[in-house]
Design a protein around this motif. Structure first.
Motif, PDB file in Angstrom:
ATOM      1  N   ALA A 163      93.598  50.451  34.843  1.00  0.00           N
ATOM      2  CA  ALA A 163      94.283  51.084  35.971  1.00  0.00           C
ATOM      3  C   ALA A 163      94.514  52.547  35.626  1.00  0.00           C
ATOM      4  O   ALA A 163      94.851  52.872  34.481  1.00  0.00           O
ATOM      5  CB  ALA A 163      95.617  50.398  36.263  1.00  0.00           C
ATOM      6  N   GLU A 164      94.298  53.417  36.595  1.00  0.00           N
ATOM      7  CA  GLU A 164      94.532  54.853  36.441  1.00  0.00           C
ATOM      8  C   GLU A 164      93.805  55.425  35.230  1.00  0.00           C
ATOM      9  O   GLU A 164      94.322  56.287  34.518  1.00  0.00           O
ATOM     10  CB  GLU A 164      96.035  55.147  36.366  1.00  0.00           C
ATOM     11  CG  GLU A 164      96.782  54.728  37.621  1.00  0.00           C
ATOM     12  CD  GLU A 164      98.265  55.043  37.550  1.00  0.00           C
ATOM     13  OE1 GLU A 164      98.744  55.414  36.450  1.00  0.00           O
ATOM     14  OE2 GLU A 164      98.947  54.913  38.583  1.00  0.00           O
ATOM     15  N   GLY A 165      92.605  54.905  34.999  1.00  0.00           N
ATOM     16  CA  GLY A 165      91.782  55.446  33.929  1.00  0.00           C
ATOM     17  C   GLY A 165      92.148  54.981  32.533  1.00  0.00           C
ATOM     18  O   GLY A 165      91.593  55.486  31.555  1.00  0.00           O
ATOM     19  N   THR A 191      80.575  60.733  32.271  1.00  0.00           N
ATOM     20  CA  THR A 191      80.586  60.714  30.816  1.00  0.00           C
ATOM     21  C   THR A 191      81.350  61.928  30.305  1.00  0.00           C
ATOM     22  O   THR A 191      81.202  63.036  30.832  1.00  0.00           O
ATOM     23  CB  THR A 191      79.146  60.743  30.274  1.00  0.00           C
ATOM     24  OG1 THR A 191      78.400  59.699  30.891  1.00  0.00           O
ATOM     25  CG2 THR A 191      79.124  60.593  28.766  1.00  0.00           C
ATOM     26  N   ASP A 192      82.171  61.737  29.291  1.00  0.00           N
ATOM     27  CA  ASP A 192      82.932  62.845  28.703  1.00  0.00           C
ATOM     28  C   ASP A 192      81.999  63.616  27.764  1.00  0.00           C
ATOM     29  O   ASP A 192      81.674  63.148  26.673  1.00  0.00           O
ATOM     30  CB  ASP A 192      84.144  62.294  27.942  1.00  0.00           C
ATOM     31  CG  ASP A 192      85.110  63.391  27.521  1.00  0.00           C
ATOM     32  OD1 ASP A 192      85.030  64.498  28.063  1.00  0.00           O
ATOM     33  OD2 ASP A 192      85.953  63.125  26.634  1.00  0.00           O
ATOM     34  N   PRO A 211      96.027  48.557  25.165  1.00  0.00           N
ATOM     35  CA  PRO A 211      96.691  49.129  26.341  1.00  0.00           C
ATOM     36  C   PRO A 211      97.121  50.574  26.093  1.00  0.00           C
ATOM     37  O   PRO A 211      97.618  50.913  25.023  1.00  0.00           O
ATOM     38  CB  PRO A 211      97.904  48.210  26.536  1.00  0.00           C
ATOM     39  CG  PRO A 211      97.467  46.898  25.968  1.00  0.00           C
ATOM     40  CD  PRO A 211      96.609  47.253  24.781  1.00  0.00           C
ATOM     41  N   GLY A 212      96.891  51.413  27.088  1.00  0.00           N
ATOM     42  CA  GLY A 212      97.227  52.830  26.979  1.00  0.00           C
ATOM     43  C   GLY A 212      96.061  53.708  26.591  1.00  0.00           C
ATOM     44  O   GLY A 212      96.095  54.920  26.825  1.00  0.00           O
ATOM     45  N   GLN A 213      95.026  53.117  25.995  1.00  0.00           N
ATOM     46  CA  GLN A 213      93.835  53.892  25.651  1.00  0.00           C
ATOM     47  C   GLN A 213      93.028  54.230  26.914  1.00  0.00           C
ATOM     48  O   GLN A 213      93.170  53.572  27.946  1.00  0.00           O
ATOM     49  CB  GLN A 213      92.954  53.102  24.685  1.00  0.00           C
ATOM     50  CG  GLN A 213      93.542  52.899  23.304  1.00  0.00           C
ATOM     51  CD  GLN A 213      93.459  54.164  22.453  1.00  0.00           C
ATOM     52  OE1 GLN A 213      94.313  55.046  22.544  1.00  0.00           O
ATOM     53  NE2 GLN A 213      92.434  54.264  21.639  1.00  0.00           N
ATOM     54  N   ARG A 214      92.184  55.268  26.815  1.00  0.00           N
ATOM     55  CA  ARG A 214      91.264  55.544  27.913  1.00  0.00           C
ATOM     56  C   ARG A 214      90.439  54.304  28.217  1.00  0.00           C
ATOM     57  O   ARG A 214      90.034  53.573  27.304  1.00  0.00           O
ATOM     58  CB  ARG A 214      90.308  56.682  27.519  1.00  0.00           C
ATOM     59  CG  ARG A 214      90.738  58.063  27.940  1.00  0.00           C
ATOM     60  CD  ARG A 214      89.718  59.089  27.473  1.00  0.00           C
ATOM     61  NE  ARG A 214      88.397  58.878  28.057  1.00  0.00           N
ATOM     62  CZ  ARG A 214      87.862  59.634  29.007  1.00  0.00           C
ATOM     63  NH1 ARG A 214      88.549  60.655  29.505  1.00  0.00           N
ATOM     64  NH2 ARG A 214      86.651  59.394  29.465  1.00  0.00           N
ATOM     65  N   ALA A 215      90.186  54.084  29.475  1.00  0.00           N
ATOM     66  CA  ALA A 215      89.361  52.945  29.880  1.00  0.00           C
ATOM     67  C   ALA A 215      87.891  53.305  29.698  1.00  0.00           C
ATOM     68  O   ALA A 215      87.138  53.494  30.648  1.00  0.00           O
ATOM     69  CB  ALA A 215      89.659  52.544  31.322  1.00  0.00           C
ATOM     70  N   SER A 234      83.684  55.166  31.902  1.00  0.00           N
ATOM     71  CA  SER A 234      84.320  56.254  31.157  1.00  0.00           C
ATOM     72  C   SER A 234      85.530  56.733  31.938  1.00  0.00           C
ATOM     73  O   SER A 234      85.411  57.120  33.109  1.00  0.00           O
ATOM     74  CB  SER A 234      83.326  57.410  30.959  1.00  0.00           C
ATOM     75  OG  SER A 234      83.897  58.459  30.204  1.00  0.00           O
ATOM     76  N   GLY A 235      86.693  56.646  31.312  1.00  0.00           N
ATOM     77  CA  GLY A 235      87.919  57.008  32.016  1.00  0.00           C
ATOM     78  C   GLY A 235      88.178  56.131  33.223  1.00  0.00           C
ATOM     79  O   GLY A 235      88.777  56.571  34.207  1.00  0.00           O
ATOM     80  N   GLY A 236      87.726  54.875  33.168  1.00  0.00           N
ATOM     81  CA  GLY A 236      87.947  53.945  34.272  1.00  0.00           C
ATOM     82  C   GLY A 236      86.988  54.104  35.427  1.00  0.00           C
ATOM     83  O   GLY A 236      87.097  53.402  36.436  1.00  0.00           O
ATOM     84  N   ARG A 237      86.030  55.013  35.300  1.00  0.00           N
ATOM     85  CA  ARG A 237      85.037  55.230  36.351  1.00  0.00           C
ATOM     86  C   ARG A 237      83.685  54.707  35.890  1.00  0.00           C
ATOM     87  O   ARG A 237      83.312  54.884  34.724  1.00  0.00           O
ATOM     88  CB  ARG A 237      84.927  56.718  36.698  1.00  0.00           C
ATOM     89  CG  ARG A 237      86.218  57.325  37.201  1.00  0.00           C
ATOM     90  CD  ARG A 237      86.093  58.844  37.281  1.00  0.00           C
ATOM     91  NE  ARG A 237      85.081  59.243  38.264  1.00  0.00           N
ATOM     92  CZ  ARG A 237      84.523  60.450  38.300  1.00  0.00           C
ATOM     93  NH1 ARG A 237      84.841  61.360  37.383  1.00  0.00           N
ATOM     94  NH2 ARG A 237      83.630  60.747  39.227  1.00  0.00           N
TER      95      ARG A 237
END
Length: 380
Positions: A26-28, A124-125, A342-346, A363-366
């Motif tokens: 959630a939320e990335g 991608t980051d 939990p809390g890490q980047r998705a 990457s980042g939930g996307r």
């Protein structure tokens, strides 16, 4: 837009190994719970791959010699390949070299400018590494300015001059082909190499000042192809704590003893050893002398190398995967990724459990890549 989902019935890789447990995003970020439920039975979810050094993007910028594409279009094509191979964070390693052409200063500037333009369009980051040839004494100030202008966070020091041949007054191997490839007269190219070789006595002082300035700016620094323990100690004394692709066990052991980070190429693992007789990455992994694997020139090798090390019993899967996720993330100072807490980047990759093929990358939930049945389950 970052997705809010709850994946169930997949095998999820945590530090203790694979667990069949739900994973929410959630939320990335990796979340405690919540989100639309998606059944991922038959799949594995692993932390996203962090590629600490890769130059495979070059083939997208110039698919044939002399056929330069639009830099931005090429970089977007490279990102698609990264995503298709489960890579969620990538460091694009660009030369700044006397070799010219795609390794020359002008091309490096074009790549960094192009990446600045397209980065907002990517999932991608993407990060950058400048591979600087230390013999280029006249370029030190230009490198300082380039690093600052493009916020380059990682600089690696290279020396690819054929010193032995130049010192003996010989023509280096492949000189003519190299010169013609970049549109330079072979004699002029040789003269330029000889001039750089002649100035090597001034390099240590200039390099020490550059390393100091980069350290003050928070730039990470590495050496490349260390052959001896003494060479690694010299780099460490200069504030360069990352050893990329050490060529000997002695150099790697010296790096480990000094607390330096050690990066090796994933293709070395996939091949079962170095293609040119240098230290074997599988042997180094068995000796605990690798902190991170890099794609080098072949993005698919990262995933394959981790499974090869696990299947061979050199590491368990969590330990092998760490070399392509948490290990490189920590070297880069990216402490918000590399595991699925939990809390890490998705940042994660979804693999078909039976074939180990990449089905999806986030990457980042996307979603940066989706294929086949996984796409249908998510859309459905």
């Amino acid at each position: 837009m970052a997705l809010t989902l709850r994946f169930t019935r997949a095998e999820v890789l945590h530090p203790g190994g694979l667990e069949t447990a739900p994973l929410s995003i959630a939320e990335g970020r990796i979340a405690e719970a919540g989100g639309r439920e998606v059944d991922l039975s038959g799949y594995m979810i692993l932390p996203g791959i962090v590629d600490i050094h890769g130059d495979g993007f070059e083939r997208h910028l110039a698919p044939r010699r002399g056929a330069m594409k639009d830099i931005g279009t090429g970089l977007l094509a490279a990102e698609a390949e990264l995503a298709a191979n489960g890579i969620t964070t990538a460091v694009l390693a660009q030369f700044y070299s006397w070799e010219g052409g795609m390794r020359g200063p002008d091309f490096a500037r074009s790549v960094f400018e192009g990446l600045d333009r397209v980065r907002p369009e990517t999932v991608t980051d993407l990060h950058t590494q400048l591979r600087f040839e230390i013999a280029m004494l006249d370029a030190y100030d230009a490198v300082r300015a380039l690093v600052a202008a493009h916020r380059i966070g990682y600089v690696v020091f290279n020396d690819h001059l054929p010193h032995e041949a130049l010192a003996a007054g010989k023509r280096p191997p492949r000189l003519t082909g190299q010169a013609l490839r970049i549109g330079r007269n072979p004699e002029a190219h040789l003269a330029a190499m000889q001039a750089l070789h002649a100035g090597m006595d001034r390099v240590p002082e200039a390099l020490a000042h550059l390393a100091r300035d980069l350290a003050q700016a928070g730039v990470r620094m590495g050496s490349h192809d260390d052959r001896t323990a003494e060479a690694r100690a010299s780099w460490r004394a200069m504030g360069v704590p990352i050893a990329e692709f050490p060529e000997t066990i002695d150099a790697a052991e010296a790096a480990r003893a000094g607390g330096d980070a050690i990066v090796m190429g994933a293709p070395n693992v996939v091949r079962g050893g170095s293609h040119n007789g240098n230290a074997s990455a599988p042997d180094m992994a068995a000796m605990g002398l690798i902190d991170a694997l890099a794609s080098d020139y072949h993005y698919p090798s990262l995933r394959r190398a981790a499974f090869l090390l696990s299947d061979a019993g050199i590491h368990d899967l969590a330990g092998a995967w760490r070399l392509v996720s948490k290990g490189p993330a920590r070297i880069l100072g990216l402490d918000d990724r590399g595991d699925l807490a939990p809390g890490q980047r998705a940042d994660f990759v979804v693999l078909e459990a039976a074939s180990r093929r990449v089905a999806g990358t986030f990457s980042g939930g996307r979603a940066s890549y989706l294929a086949g049945d996984l796409a249908e389950r998510l859309i459905g």
